[in-house]
Motif scaffolding. Structure first.
Motif, mmCIF file in Angstrom:
data_model
loop_
_atom_site.group_PDB
_atom_site.id
_atom_site.type_symbol
_atom_site.label_atom_id
_atom_site.label_comp_id
_atom_site.label_asym_id
_atom_site.label_seq_id
_atom_site.Cartn_x
_atom_site.Cartn_y
_atom_site.Cartn_z
ATOM 1 N N TYR A 1 0.831 -1.194 0.000
ATOM 2 C CA TYR A 1 0.000 0.000 0.000
ATOM 3 C C TYR A 1 0.868 1.248 0.000
ATOM 4 C CZ TYR A 1 -3.416 -3.400 1.626
ATOM 5 O OH TYR A 1 -4.206 -4.500 1.749
ATOM 6 N N ILE B 1 0.746 5.052 1.471
ATOM 7 C CA ILE B 1 0.048 5.898 2.433
ATOM 8 C C ILE B 1 0.540 7.325 2.233
ATOM 9 C CG2 ILE B 1 -0.409 6.366 4.858
ATOM 10 C CD1 ILE B 1 0.078 3.396 5.402
ATOM 11 N N VAL C 1 -3.053 11.065 7.854
ATOM 12 C CA VAL C 1 -3.252 10.306 6.619
ATOM 13 C C VAL C 1 -4.219 11.065 5.721
ATOM 14 C CG1 VAL C 1 -4.143 8.159 5.636
ATOM 15 C CG2 VAL C 1 -2.787 8.098 7.732
ATOM 16 N N ILE D 1 -5.052 6.570 1.173
ATOM 17 C CA ILE D 1 -4.415 5.254 1.181
ATOM 18 C C ILE D 1 -4.833 4.554 -0.099
ATOM 19 C CG2 ILE D 1 -4.262 3.003 2.319
ATOM 20 C CD1 ILE D 1 -4.963 4.409 4.938
ATOM 21 N N THR E 1 3.988 0.317 2.570
ATOM 22 C CA THR E 1 3.879 -0.644 3.663
ATOM 23 C C THR E 1 3.027 -1.836 3.220
ATOM 24 O OG1 THR E 1 3.181 -0.944 5.962
ATOM 25 C CG2 THR E 1 1.866 0.544 4.620
ATOM 26 N N ASP E 2 3.163 -2.944 3.925
ATOM 27 C CA ASP E 2 2.314 -4.103 3.643
ATOM 28 C C ASP E 2 1.189 -4.214 4.661
ATOM 29 O OD1 ASP E 2 3.879 -4.836 5.768
ATOM 30 O OD2 ASP E 2 4.437 -6.789 4.976
ATOM 31 N N THR E 3 1.140 -3.285 5.631
ATOM 32 C CA THR E 3 0.058 -3.274 6.610
ATOM 33 C C THR E 3 -0.591 -1.899 6.620
ATOM 34 O OG1 THR E 3 1.572 -2.651 8.386
ATOM 35 C CG2 THR E 3 1.126 -4.996 8.102
ATOM 36 N N LEU E 4 -1.888 -1.890 6.752
ATOM 37 C CA LEU E 4 -2.623 -0.634 6.790
ATOM 38 C C LEU E 4 -2.653 -0.082 8.212
ATOM 39 C CD1 LEU E 4 -5.675 -1.481 4.529
ATOM 40 C CD2 LEU E 4 -3.775 0.026 4.003
ATOM 41 N N LEU F 1 -7.816 2.444 10.904
ATOM 42 C CA LEU F 1 -8.699 3.469 10.355
ATOM 43 C C LEU F 1 -9.829 3.756 11.335
ATOM 44 C CD1 LEU F 1 -9.047 2.188 6.679
ATOM 45 C CD2 LEU F 1 -7.474 3.908 7.554
ATOM 46 N N GLN G 1 -13.516 6.685 8.376
ATOM 47 C CA GLN G 1 -12.676 6.328 7.236
ATOM 48 C C GLN G 1 -13.125 5.001 6.620
ATOM 49 O OE1 GLN G 1 -8.989 6.674 9.456
ATOM 50 N NE2 GLN G 1 -8.360 8.422 8.197
ATOM 51 N N HIS G 2 -13.531 4.036 7.477
ATOM 52 C CA HIS G 2 -14.059 2.780 6.946
ATOM 53 C C HIS G 2 -15.331 3.022 6.138
ATOM 54 C CE1 HIS G 2 -11.570 0.205 9.750
ATOM 55 N NE2 HIS G 2 -11.469 -0.414 8.601
ATOM 56 N N ASP H 1 -14.950 -3.949 6.970
ATOM 57 C CA ASP H 1 -13.543 -3.602 6.737
ATOM 58 C C ASP H 1 -13.399 -2.531 5.655
ATOM 59 O OD1 ASP H 1 -14.356 -5.206 4.666
ATOM 60 O OD2 ASP H 1 -12.519 -6.377 4.563
#
Length: 126
Positions: free
Chosen positions: A4, A6, A14, A17, A37-40, A43, A47-48, A100
């Protein structure tokens, strides 16, 4: 493993994303940074919901053409498309939303594949 991008503002907040793909190129203002990054990051619920609505709107846009009066679709298939679109519009109001944010945990309604009208489909574009 998904990567990802960011986009953070000068204050560290932020701004956006997206996937690590050429299609996602945020506009960087003075002081903004772009991290990979590989992880978020975690949120907020807001934001979700924004991500869910954005993903939902993309799916609605994919079916917009099927509502045009000259689109070759049977009446039965058109009703299925309308039902699918209504389910998409209602998704953010369902219990458990925003899940999610439109990802794998989101209970997306099954997309319909419209049947084209036989008279329209047989016409050539000569």
């Amino acid at each position: 493993m998904s990567m990802y991008k960011i986009h953070r503002g000068a204050n560290g907040a932020v701004k956006s994303i997206g996937p690590d793909a050429p299609e996602f190129q945020p506009f960087l203002e003075d002081g903004d940074t772009l991290e990979y990054t590989d992880t978020l990051p975690p949120l907020t619920t807001a934001q979700h919901f924004a991500a869910l609505r954005s993903a939902r709107d993309t799916r609605l846009a994919d079916t917009d053409k099927m509502l045009l009066p000259d689109y070759p679709i049977t009446a039965e298939a058109l009703e299925k498309v309308k039902t699918y679109r209504a389910a998409l519009r209602d998704l953010p109001d369902q219990p458990g939303a925003p899940w999610d944010g439109g990802g794998a945990e989101t209970p997306w309604p099954a997309a319909t594949t419209p049947a084209t009208s036989s008279t329209q489909a047989e016409q050539s574009c000569a």
